[in-house]
Design a protein around this motif. Structure first.
Motif, mmCIF file in Angstrom:
data_model
loop_
_atom_site.group_PDB
_atom_site.id
_atom_site.type_symbol
_atom_site.label_atom_id
_atom_site.label_comp_id
_atom_site.label_asym_id
_atom_site.label_seq_id
_atom_site.Cartn_x
_atom_site.Cartn_y
_atom_site.Cartn_z
ATOM 1 N N SER A 180 2.087 17.799 13.713
ATOM 2 C CA SER A 180 0.989 18.570 14.269
ATOM 3 C C SER A 180 1.143 18.539 15.775
ATOM 4 C CB SER A 180 -0.351 17.941 13.850
ATOM 5 O OG SER A 180 -1.432 18.622 14.432
ATOM 6 N N GLY A 181 1.778 19.564 16.307
ATOM 7 C CA GLY A 181 2.128 19.491 17.715
ATOM 8 C C GLY A 181 1.862 20.773 18.466
ATOM 9 N N GLY A 182 1.937 20.649 19.777
ATOM 10 C CA GLY A 182 1.814 21.830 20.618
ATOM 11 C C GLY A 182 3.061 22.680 20.507
ATOM 12 N N ASN A 183 2.911 23.960 20.830
ATOM 13 C CA ASN A 183 4.096 24.807 20.848
ATOM 14 C C ASN A 183 5.068 24.266 21.888
ATOM 15 O OD1 ASN A 183 3.015 26.604 18.952
ATOM 16 N ND2 ASN A 183 1.883 27.690 20.543
ATOM 17 N N ASP B 194 10.800 21.144 25.311
ATOM 18 C CA ASP B 194 10.028 19.897 25.201
ATOM 19 C C ASP B 194 8.901 20.071 24.192
ATOM 20 O OD1 ASP B 194 11.556 18.649 27.140
ATOM 21 O OD2 ASP B 194 10.204 19.215 28.776
ATOM 22 N N SER C 272 5.652 17.730 21.994
ATOM 23 C CA SER C 272 4.989 16.472 21.667
ATOM 24 C C SER C 272 3.851 16.763 20.709
ATOM 25 C CB SER C 272 4.469 15.757 22.924
ATOM 26 O OG SER C 272 3.455 16.493 23.541
ATOM 27 N N GLY C 273 3.494 15.778 19.919
ATOM 28 C CA GLY C 273 2.435 15.976 18.940
ATOM 29 C C GLY C 273 2.280 14.744 18.070
ATOM 30 N N VAL C 274 1.551 14.926 16.987
ATOM 31 C CA VAL C 274 1.192 13.801 16.137
ATOM 32 C C VAL C 274 2.006 13.832 14.838
ATOM 33 C CG1 VAL C 274 -0.726 12.609 14.984
ATOM 34 C CG2 VAL C 274 -1.146 13.944 17.056
ATOM 35 N N MET D 120 2.208 9.277 17.841
ATOM 36 C CA MET D 120 2.650 10.460 18.569
ATOM 37 C C MET D 120 4.163 10.475 18.704
ATOM 38 S SD MET D 120 -0.275 11.402 21.289
ATOM 39 C CE MET D 120 0.007 13.127 21.011
ATOM 40 N N SER E 252 7.413 12.608 20.772
ATOM 41 C CA SER E 252 7.791 13.607 21.770
ATOM 42 C C SER E 252 9.301 13.612 21.923
ATOM 43 C CB SER E 252 7.100 13.334 23.109
ATOM 44 O OG SER E 252 7.447 12.063 23.587
#
Lengths: 431, 459
Positions: A358-361, A367, A369-371, A391, A393
């Motif tokens: 579950s991460g950012g675009n 780069d 990062s997310g969960v 987390m 990344s």
């Protein structure tokens, strides 16, 4: 609804008569029958029919396009005038074009009508199976649909391609609960040309349900370390979608793609070979005609680590001077590796078995990062505990370059065939 | 088709029925580095019927909307419900009776601009960006206008007509830093047709200057340290927190599907200073970004105070969930296209403002971050959340420091809200949100800035 070839032909003629130098009509009719399971009960049967006519006109290198679903003669006549008007007010751009013609071709895949009884039985059987084998599972929502799509591509370069596709699509979102403890939700899906196979035997559903039951008891990770991550097939498919998005028109035209100059170069470890196989008989979600109106072909995007193609459409290719891709991407097939999953896990000193990310675009530079969701800690070659609030990344480009292995096992989703992938050097941190 | 026309078909209703005629009209323009790469319009419309019978739902839609089509969709929806009833037995649905009626349209009174004028609007902005910010390596603009028009008639006697427009312009600026592209996107606009949201392109220039200033700071910025940190979440992040992390977990269908919020009713889930509301159409005297007066089941849309002074008090409901929980529906049932069934959806979800000034909030942080702009976000049935953060700054000894590269934040919302220690006195809304839950749907999100502890992803 029926596909009205005369409507497409007459509309194409009307566009040319109205002043289009180049014109295109894409006519589609879609019928869908869909069962929905809410809160563990089959409670909705939804049937929809729709039509779609997409008109494209180019005048003096200026392009306009218009989509409508009112297909009566008056509405279509208005649309013809309107799209010509859109083209006339647009900017001239030599990259605007339509596909070159060839021989007229028709393609068919899958059934024409749904087997509603079988679909209901599959859902009912899955609910019963889950009660027995996954008693903690709670289905938030399941959707099982049959879609029939007929498409006709016609343009003023004599493109005349028709395609009929029918298929079943299943998706499930679920979690597990034991007393007051809940697992993070997870989801998966499957595509097929029939409704014969029990749904828990399709794709990764049974494994994910079993793991989700274990994930009601998670533990937080302490501290931060650089470690290995094993991407599960569901998770890897989403990552591959991100990787290939860097190859598409948008980032290639802006020049922001990290792979803009990488054709023929190594962008991944030699163990990775990624195909896009829209014509594969193994994939029920394939396609024969691209969005530009050309006949699709299978392709290899990454061959033993080497990038072999961008995924440029007709406009993107003309705009960047690149090569138009032979398909629209998707339908991923990753070649299996030679490392059994058990051995792959055994090779990890400390890392994460990543069930869902579950991460950012990712940024333009790759780069991310997310969960780590629905994931497990791996220590000394063994899966030890379900993880909470962990987390991750890293950088997509560097991750591909440092792939340690690909599993010999693969999961068939009906729209993709994907193995497990062992990546190294990601930052892993606890709460 | 207007209400009067639709009412001539009410004789078709034998069971609980919703009959909806809807049209979505879109204008889409995309400009990359000054080139118009998309110049399109789209119109999708038709009629749908949803029928409840013997404890099951049937739905049918068609793009035609004449009398024969209306009769066909009602008949087929009823047949679909019967198909399910023929396979299984179930107690009948308890659907509260609602009879809201009204017309709510936000059409502009101004002369409509042509699509040519919309293109010229983007060209003027692009020319300004090229002239003013030569260090940018690329720029992207997208204009998206949506007019959503609905007419609804139900067998319970509800009648509604609405036209809810939304006009947005997205502008992404990119510059090179250390050989890598760094970008920042900003959205402009919200409720209303283009003429009511935008006037002269030059009105956007001051905010473009701010966007560029932030991009430069980001390009010269640093990566966040991973781990739990004291942060000031600015209004846009508070809004997405309200929507993703709390809102979704308190949608009654999610609660019935296992959301952890089901265990917390009437229990403290946040610091007492936190009140969180899903507003129907008006908040603090102003019209919300996505005003809903009557939902797609014909229920009057009311504000739903989900968290009241730190205590979980209410879930968002449609008729079926309201019947299940033996409460009143809240008017949250919404559908995106004519061919979509209504689902429980948020409308305008916001944390209510407090009394602190943003400056004193920043000054109160010794070592942390000021996080200003979210990217995409996702929440969990456990109330765990993750949001991308595309703009932020370090806070060192109470002062803003270097810019931040993209990062993410995560946490357990019902834990994190207990760490809230300050709320700013300024409420801000964003009207560009599009929520995904089987169907997309426009939503509004709002809030003040809030001080809390949250987990950051770093490098």
């Amino acid at each position: 609804m029926k596909l009205d070839r005369d409507l497409a032909d007459s509309t194409l003629e009307a566009l040319k008569k109205a002043g289009a130098d180049k014109a295109q009509c894409v006519l589609r009719v879609m019928d869908k029958s869909e069962f929905t399971v809410n809160a563990g009960k089959i409670d909705l049967l939804r049937t929809t029919e729709n039509g779609s006519l997409t008109l494209t006109a180019i005048t003096d290198d200026k392009k306009g396009s218009l989509n409508l679903n009112e297909l009566d003669p008056e509405s279509v006549a208005r649309a013809v005038d309107e799209v010509i008007g859109l083209a006339q007010i647009s900017q001239a751009d030599e990259a605007n074009d339509i596909a070159e013609g060839g021989e007229s071709q028709s393609f068919e895949a899958g059934p024409t009508e749904p087997d509603l009884g079988a679909m209901y039985d599959r859902l009912e059987n899955l609910l019963e199976y889950s009660k027995e084998h996954h008693p903690l599972a709670i289905y938030d929502q399941m959707v099982y649909d049959f879609s029939s799509i007929q498409s006709l591509f016609r343009n003023s370069n004599a493109v005349d391609l028709s395609e009929r596709k029918g298929g079943y699509s299943f998706s499930a979102m679920f979690s597990s609960r034991e007393g007051a403890k809940s697992a993070s939700f997870n989801y998966t899906g499957y595509y097929s040309h029939d409704a014969k196979k029990e749904l828990w035997k399709c794709g990764s559903l049974d494994r994910l349900l079993r793991e989700n039951g274990q994930q009601v008891n998670t533990e937080s990770l302490q501290g931060k370390f650089t470690g290995d991550v094993i991407f599960t097939p569901d998770c890897l498919e989403e990552f591959l979608g991100t990787v290939t998005s860097f190859l598409s028109d948008g980032p290639m035209i802006t020049g922001n793609s990290i792979y803009k100059d990488s054709i023929g170069q190594s962008i991944a470890a030699p163990s990775l070979t990624l195909h896009s196989h829209p014509l594969s008989s193994e994939l029920a979600s394939g396609y024969h005609v691209t969005g530009d109106g050309t006949v699709a072909q299978n392709s290899t995007i990454i061959d033993k680590g080497q990038l072999t193609t961008h995924l440029l459409g007709l406009y993107g290719a003309r705009k960047t001077g690149g090569q138009r891709a032979v398909n629209d991407g998707g339908c991923f097939v990753v070649e299996p590796g030679d490392t059994p999953l058990e051995q792959m896990i055994g090779n990890v000193e400390r890392g994460v078995l990543l069930g869902r990310f579950s991460g950012g675009n990712p940024t333009d530079s790759g780069d991310f990062s997310g969960v780590a969701k629905n994931s497990f800690l791996i220590e000394n070659g063994k899966v030890t505990q379900p993880l909470a609030e962990t987390m991750l990344s890293g950088n997509i480009a560097r991750m591909l370059e440092t792939i340690r292995s690909i599993s010999s096992e693969r999961t068939h989703f009906g729209n993709a065939i994907i193995p497990w992938l062992h990546a190294q050097g990601l930052t892993i941190s606890g709460a | 088709m207007n209400i009067s026309d639709l009412k001539t078909h009410s004789h078709l209703f034998d069971d609980y029925t919703e009959l909806r005629v809807q049209q979505n009209r879109n204008v889409g323009l995309t400009m990359i580095n000054g080139d118009l790469v998309r110049n399109a319009r789209s119109v999708q419309g038709g009629v749908s019927a949803r029928v409840a019978k013997d404890g099951f739902w049937g739905f049918c839609s068609t793009p035609e909307a004449d009398g024969a089509a209306l009769e066909r969709v009602v008949g087929r929806a009823s047949t679909n419900a019967k198909v399910l009833a023929g396979r299984s037995s179930r107690a009948g649905l308890l659907l509260p009776s609602t009879q809201a009626s009204g017309e709510y349209a936000w059409e502009t009174a101004a002369d409509r601009r042509s699509q040519k004028e919309l293109i010229e609007f983007l060209e003027a902005i692009d020319a300004h960006i090229v002239e003013t910010y030569p260090k940018l390596s690329s720029r992207l603009m997208a204009l998206s206008n949506l007019d959503m028009q609905k007419t609804l008639l139900t067998s319970q006697g509800a009648e509604a007509h609405s036209m809810t427009p939304r006009s947005l312009i997205y502008i992404q600026m990119t510059m090179e830093s250390g050989g890598e592209p760094v970008d920042l996107m900003e959205s402009y606009g919200g409720l209303g047709q283009f003429e009511d949201r935008f006037d002269d392109p030059s009105a956007l220039f001051p905010t473009l200057a701010k966007q560029y200033e932030h991009l430069v700071a980001k390009a010269e910025g640093v990566y966040a340290d991973a781990g739990p940190k004291t942060c000031i979440l600015d209004a846009e992040l508070a809004g997405i927190l309200a929507h993703e992390a709390i809102g979704h977990t308190t949608e009654a269908d999610f609660v019935m599907g296992g959301s952890v919020a089901g265990q917390f009713m009437d229990k403290p889930v946040a610091d007492p200073m936190v009140t969180l509301v899903d507003f129907a159409h008006t908040a603090l005297g102003d019209t919300c970004p996505v005003p809903v007066h009557i939902d797609d089941e014909g229920t009057e849309a009311l504000d739903c105070t989900i968290i009241d002074q730190g205590v979980l008090r209410k879930f968002m409901h449609n008729k079926e969930s309201a019947g299940h929980f033996e409460t009143a529906p809240t008017g949250n049932a919404r559908a995106y296209q004519f061919s979509d069934e209504p689902l429980i959806r948020m409308r305008n979800t916001a944390i209510m403002p407090g009394q602190s000034k943003i400056e004193e909030m920043i000054a109160s942080v010794e070592d942390g971050y000021y996080l200003m702009k979210p990217g995409n976000g996702q929440a969990d049935t456990t109330s765990e959340f993750m949001f991308a953060v595309t703009l932020g700054y370090e806070i060192k000894n109470g002062k803003l420091g270097r810019g931040l590269r993209d990062t993410t934040i995560s946490g357990v919302a019902f834990d994190m809200l207990k760490t809230v220690s300050m709320l700013s006195d300024e409420m801000k809304w964003t009207g560009a949100g599009m929520c995904g839950k089987k169907q997309p749907i426009p939503v509004g999100m709002g809030g003040p800035a809030l001080k809390c502890t949250v987990n950051l992803g770093g490098k």
